[in-house]
Design a protein around this motif. Sequence first.
Motif, short mmCIF file in Angstrom:
data_model
loop_
_atom_site.label_atom_id
_atom_site.label_comp_id
_atom_site.label_asym_id
_atom_site.label_seq_id
_atom_site.Cartn_x
_atom_site.Cartn_y
_atom_site.Cartn_z
N ILE A 29 0.85 -1.18 0.00
CA ILE A 29 0.00 0.00 0.00
C ILE A 29 0.89 1.23 0.00
CG2 ILE A 29 -1.67 1.34 1.32
CD1 ILE A 29 -2.81 -1.31 2.36
N ASP A 30 0.70 2.08 -1.01
CA ASP A 30 1.44 3.33 -1.11
C ASP A 30 0.79 4.40 -0.25
OD1 ASP A 30 3.53 4.94 -2.42
OD2 ASP A 30 1.83 5.99 -3.31
N SER A 31 -0.54 4.40 -0.21
CA SER A 31 -1.28 5.39 0.54
C SER A 31 -2.62 4.79 0.95
CB SER A 31 -1.50 6.63 -0.34
OG SER A 31 -2.42 7.51 0.23
N LEU A 32 -3.01 5.03 2.20
CA LEU A 32 -4.31 4.58 2.67
C LEU A 32 -4.88 5.69 3.54
CD1 LEU A 32 -5.20 1.07 4.01
CD2 LEU A 32 -6.22 3.13 4.94
N THR A 33 -5.95 6.29 3.08
CA THR A 33 -6.60 7.34 3.86
C THR A 33 -7.99 6.87 4.22
OG1 THR A 33 -7.42 8.44 1.88
CG2 THR A 33 -5.32 9.20 2.74
N VAL A 34 -8.43 7.28 5.38
CA VAL A 34 -9.77 6.88 5.84
C VAL A 34 -10.37 8.02 6.64
CG1 VAL A 34 -8.86 5.72 7.89
CG2 VAL A 34 -11.09 5.07 7.02
N GLY A 35 -11.65 8.22 6.46
CA GLY A 35 -12.36 9.25 7.21
C GLY A 35 -13.85 9.02 7.13
N PRO A 36 -14.58 9.65 8.03
CA PRO A 36 -16.04 9.48 8.03
C PRO A 36 -16.67 10.12 6.80
CG PRO A 36 -15.40 11.16 9.61
CD PRO A 36 -14.13 10.57 9.07
N THR A 37 -17.85 9.64 6.45
CA THR A 37 -18.61 10.21 5.34
C THR A 37 -19.72 11.08 5.93
OG1 THR A 37 -20.17 8.36 5.28
CG2 THR A 37 -18.18 8.16 3.92
N GLU A 38 -20.65 11.48 5.09
CA GLU A 38 -21.78 12.25 5.57
C GLU A 38 -22.66 11.43 6.52
OE1 GLU A 38 -22.74 10.17 1.84
OE2 GLU A 38 -21.13 11.51 2.40
N ASN A 39 -22.53 10.10 6.47
CA ASN A 39 -23.20 9.19 7.40
C ASN A 39 -22.16 8.76 8.43
OD1 ASN A 39 -24.29 7.00 8.76
ND2 ASN A 39 -25.19 6.08 6.93
N PRO A 40 -22.33 9.12 9.72
CA PRO A 40 -21.30 8.80 10.71
C PRO A 40 -21.06 7.30 10.93
CG PRO A 40 -23.25 9.76 11.76
CD PRO A 40 -23.46 9.84 10.29
N GLU A 41 -21.96 6.45 10.45
CA GLU A 41 -21.78 5.00 10.59
C GLU A 41 -20.90 4.42 9.49
OE1 GLU A 41 -25.67 3.28 10.64
OE2 GLU A 41 -26.13 4.07 12.62
N ILE A 42 -20.59 5.24 8.47
CA ILE A 42 -19.83 4.76 7.31
C ILE A 42 -18.57 5.60 7.13
CG2 ILE A 42 -19.88 4.43 4.81
CD1 ILE A 42 -22.92 4.06 5.03
N ALA A 43 -17.46 4.92 6.88
CA ALA A 43 -16.19 5.60 6.58
C ALA A 43 -15.81 5.28 5.13
CB ALA A 43 -15.10 5.12 7.52
N ARG A 44 -15.07 6.18 4.53
CA ARG A 44 -14.59 5.99 3.16
C ARG A 44 -13.08 5.84 3.19
NH1 ARG A 44 -16.27 8.48 -2.32
NH2 ARG A 44 -14.33 8.47 -3.48
N MET A 45 -12.60 4.80 2.55
CA MET A 45 -11.15 4.56 2.44
C MET A 45 -10.74 4.77 0.99
SD MET A 45 -10.33 1.09 4.49
CE MET A 45 -10.49 1.01 6.24
N THR A 46 -9.61 5.42 0.81
CA THR A 46 -8.97 5.48 -0.49
C THR A 46 -7.65 4.73 -0.35
OG1 THR A 46 -9.96 7.64 -0.97
CG2 THR A 46 -8.08 6.97 -2.33
N ILE A 47 -7.50 3.70 -1.14
CA ILE A 47 -6.31 2.84 -1.08
C ILE A 47 -5.57 2.97 -2.40
CG2 ILE A 47 -5.47 0.47 -0.78
CD1 ILE A 47 -8.37 -0.04 0.48
N VAL A 48 -4.32 3.40 -2.34
CA VAL A 48 -3.46 3.46 -3.52
C VAL A 48 -2.39 2.39 -3.32
CG1 VAL A 48 -1.93 4.87 -4.94
CG2 VAL A 48 -3.90 5.92 -3.79
#
Length: 176
Positions: A29-48
Amino acid sequence: MQTLVAYVENKPGVLNRVSSLARRLAINIDSLTVGPTENPEIARMTIVAHTDDKGGHRLEASLEKLVDVLLAENISERALLERDLALIKVLADQQSRPHLMELIKVFRARVVDVAPESLIIEVSGTVDKIDGLLEVLRPFGVLEMARSGRISMTRGGDLLRPPTTTAASAQALVTR
């Protein structure tokens, strides 16, 4: 490089399961970012990830099998908007500051901290833009750097949306 987006349940242990999966598949994994979405029960990950198309598709299929993953998509071939954020601390004495300020302006970065012998610069944009700024700052003396990792979003009407209910919200509906 492959870019994947995963919508996951926003709860402890999910990040560990995703990174362990990449390790088991021998994908770096070169980059992995994670943070909450507009729904606090769901997070969005971007994996490069440093892998080819085949590895990207294997990672996508394996992510989809994880219980806490609501949606996983390889968006590498789509029209993307990608951004990264960096904080860069650079040596800056009185003689070099005017030249540094001009460079910062050219890269549309900004100074967020000033000390007698250094500046902290904040820059966001493409990976190439940040790498370019780093290269011109190196001769001045880069003291420290922190980068956020890439976040990506598909352009235009190409939307990625997770299912509307998570296990937690489904359980809440059952107990009502």
